[in-house]
Design a protein around this motif. Structure first.
Motif, PDB file in Angstrom:
ATOM      1  N   ARG A  42     -21.550 -14.591 -42.029  1.00 46.58           N
ATOM      2  CA  ARG A  42     -20.899 -13.306 -42.713  1.00 46.58           C
ATOM      3  C   ARG A  42     -21.575 -12.810 -43.981  1.00 46.58           C
ATOM      4  NH1 ARG A  42     -18.711  -9.137 -41.936  1.00 46.58           N
ATOM      5  NH2 ARG A  42     -16.981  -8.128 -42.510  1.00 46.58           N
ATOM      6  N   ILE A  43     -21.558 -13.661 -44.692  1.00 51.49           N
ATOM      7  CA  ILE A  43     -22.270 -13.544 -45.896  1.00 51.49           C
ATOM      8  C   ILE A  43     -23.679 -12.884 -46.104  1.00 51.49           C
ATOM      9  CG2 ILE A  43     -22.784 -14.845 -48.084  1.00 51.49           C
ATOM     10  CD1 ILE A  43     -20.589 -16.738 -47.833  1.00 51.49           C
ATOM     11  N   ASP A  50     -24.772 -11.070 -43.713  1.00 50.06           N
ATOM     12  CA  ASP A  50     -24.786  -9.805 -43.256  1.00 50.06           C
ATOM     13  C   ASP A  50     -24.116  -9.008 -44.394  1.00 50.06           C
ATOM     14  OD1 ASP A  50     -25.065 -10.440 -40.950  1.00 50.06           O
ATOM     15  OD2 ASP A  50     -23.170 -10.190 -39.943  1.00 50.06           O
ATOM     16  N   LEU A  51     -23.096  -9.478 -45.309  1.00 47.35           N
ATOM     17  CA  LEU A  51     -22.946  -8.584 -46.323  1.00 47.35           C
ATOM     18  C   LEU A  51     -23.725  -8.362 -47.408  1.00 47.35           C
ATOM     19  CD1 LEU A  51     -19.141  -9.992 -46.794  1.00 47.35           C
ATOM     20  CD2 LEU A  51     -19.913  -7.737 -46.119  1.00 47.35           C
ATOM     21  N   LEU A  54     -14.086 -26.447 -37.520  1.00 46.53           N
ATOM     22  CA  LEU A  54     -14.033 -26.314 -38.936  1.00 46.53           C
ATOM     23  C   LEU A  54     -15.505 -25.853 -39.271  1.00 46.53           C
ATOM     24  CD1 LEU A  54     -12.237 -29.391 -40.595  1.00 46.53           C
ATOM     25  CD2 LEU A  54     -11.830 -26.944 -41.110  1.00 46.53           C
ATOM     26  N   ALA A  92      -8.582 -14.137 -45.731  1.00 42.37           N
ATOM     27  CA  ALA A  92      -9.724 -13.285 -46.413  1.00 42.37           C
ATOM     28  C   ALA A  92     -11.275 -13.523 -45.832  1.00 42.37           C
ATOM     29  CB  ALA A  92      -9.603 -13.428 -47.869  1.00 42.37           C
ATOM     30  N   ALA A  93     -11.209 -14.980 -45.286  1.00 43.73           N
ATOM     31  CA  ALA A  93     -12.436 -15.350 -44.896  1.00 43.73           C
ATOM     32  C   ALA A  93     -12.654 -15.016 -43.257  1.00 43.73           C
ATOM     33  CB  ALA A  93     -12.250 -16.628 -45.012  1.00 43.73           C
ATOM     34  N   GLY A  94     -11.723 -14.210 -42.874  1.00 40.72           N
ATOM     35  CA  GLY A  94     -11.702 -13.598 -41.691  1.00 40.72           C
ATOM     36  C   GLY A  94     -11.139 -14.380 -40.558  1.00 40.72           C
ATOM     37  N   LEU A 111      -3.639 -20.511 -49.887  1.00 42.13           N
ATOM     38  CA  LEU A 111      -4.629 -21.017 -49.086  1.00 42.13           C
ATOM     39  C   LEU A 111      -4.644 -20.127 -47.874  1.00 42.13           C
ATOM     40  CD1 LEU A 111      -6.714 -23.003 -47.763  1.00 42.13           C
ATOM     41  CD2 LEU A 111      -4.703 -24.665 -47.257  1.00 42.13           C
ATOM     42  N   ILE A 132     -18.496 -17.968 -41.612  1.00 43.34           N
ATOM     43  CA  ILE A 132     -18.401 -17.503 -42.961  1.00 43.34           C
ATOM     44  C   ILE A 132     -19.872 -17.157 -43.323  1.00 43.34           C
ATOM     45  CG2 ILE A 132     -17.668 -17.562 -45.046  1.00 43.34           C
ATOM     46  CD1 ILE A 132     -15.303 -19.167 -43.684  1.00 43.34           C
ATOM     47  N   ALA A 133     -20.692 -18.034 -43.166  1.00 39.36           N
ATOM     48  CA  ALA A 133     -22.083 -18.206 -43.886  1.00 39.36           C
ATOM     49  C   ALA A 133     -22.898 -16.907 -43.243  1.00 39.36           C
ATOM     50  CB  ALA A 133     -22.749 -19.325 -43.677  1.00 39.36           C
ATOM     51  N   ASP A 177      -6.553 -17.115 -48.609  1.00 42.63           N
ATOM     52  CA  ASP A 177      -7.863 -17.360 -48.662  1.00 42.63           C
ATOM     53  C   ASP A 177      -8.557 -17.475 -47.280  1.00 42.63           C
ATOM     54  OD1 ASP A 177      -8.120 -17.410 -51.290  1.00 42.63           O
ATOM     55  OD2 ASP A 177      -8.207 -19.559 -51.364  1.00 42.63           O
ATOM     56  N   LEU A 178      -8.108 -17.943 -46.344  1.00 38.54           N
ATOM     57  CA  LEU A 178      -8.485 -18.173 -45.023  1.00 38.54           C
ATOM     58  C   LEU A 178      -8.531 -17.007 -44.191  1.00 38.54           C
ATOM     59  CD1 LEU A 178      -7.140 -21.427 -43.845  1.00 38.54           C
ATOM     60  CD2 LEU A 178      -9.364 -21.328 -44.658  1.00 38.54           C
ATOM     61  N   ARG A 204     -16.898 -22.353 -40.823  1.00 38.36           N
ATOM     62  CA  ARG A 204     -17.862 -22.151 -41.872  1.00 38.36           C
ATOM     63  C   ARG A 204     -19.099 -21.524 -41.655  1.00 38.36           C
ATOM     64  NH1 ARG A 204     -20.970 -27.545 -43.810  1.00 38.36           N
ATOM     65  NH2 ARG A 204     -21.768 -26.932 -41.932  1.00 38.36           N
TER      66      ARG A 204
END
Lengths: 118, 118
Positions: A92-93, A95-96, A82, A54-56, A48, A89-90, A51-52, A86
């Motif tokens: 960032r997704i 951007d990627l 939270l 890795a999510a930056g 866990l 991360i969204a 994962d977190l 989230r």
DNA sequence: CCTGAACCTGACGTCAACGTGAGGTACTAG
DNA sequence: CTAGTACCTCACGTTGACGTCAGGTTCAGG
């Protein structure tokens, strides 16, 4: 389970596990000789954390959120955090995805040019 | 255009622009007095650099790929590298998506618990 | 001519998540 | 009892993309 085994099972380094403990992300009991001893659940926990990371998320953020991630109980402040993470991360997704699309187009161009050259 | 203006327009710092030049990511001509002078296209260039950085590419990788990204011409090695990076980005998107889903579930749980408590 | 803003070149500082010794202790097999 | 391996705690080193400060120069306006 001792630290070496946990390291092998989780795929992270021994040093990293000690670092997690230093950052209060991971607990361990100690043998009479002072060596770390982990329960089986530690494996999940480490995954866990990875994962977190890795999510930056930073270790500081992770340490704040871990309680509610594992227990499901959160204060309003934790819930806000939270949601912030989230959304981050969204974003960032997005951007990627843009970058990937860009590279994909470049690859297409290059491939087309090379084929034309053949 | 001088460096301050380019910084404001692109949203990156003056220091960063000098750093890009140091890393050979960005060129500039100089005024007789030695100050940097950028053409208008520099803005696009900076944004492209930012996109690639945001995608997790290192300056070393970016400097290798920038020529073919802007010209569309690539050696086979460059094409390989492009594909490697695109796939790396894709994998990263997967990771982030997983983490986002996880956080999303936690948020749902917490929210449900709080509502039940009310 | 003169001032204040913008610019210049070094060069050291930062931050996170570990890596990498150094020097010593604990555990396990024979 | 004795290797040999795994483990322990400091504590300094690493990396990338800049931040920041020092000390000096250039530019635009009045």
């Amino acid at each position: 389970m001792r630290i070496g085994q946990l390291a092998r099972r989780s795929g992270v380094s021994v040093r990293a596990l000690r670092y997690y403990e230093e950052q209060r992300l991971l607990e361990s009991t100690r043998t009479p000789g002072g060596q770390r001893d982990y329960p089986d659940e530690a494996l999940e926990r480490v995954q866990l954390i990875q994962d977190l990371f890795a999510a930056g998320l930073s270790s500081r953020t992770v340490v704040e959120l871990l309680p509610c991630v594992s227990t499901g109980v959160a204060t309003p402040a934790m819930l806000d955090q939270l949601i912030i993470e989230r959304d981050r991360i969204a974003a960032r997704i997005q951007d990627l995805t843009r970058a990937k699309t860009k590279l994909g187009r470049v690859i297409e161009n290059v491939t087309a040019a090379n084929v034309a050259q053949d």
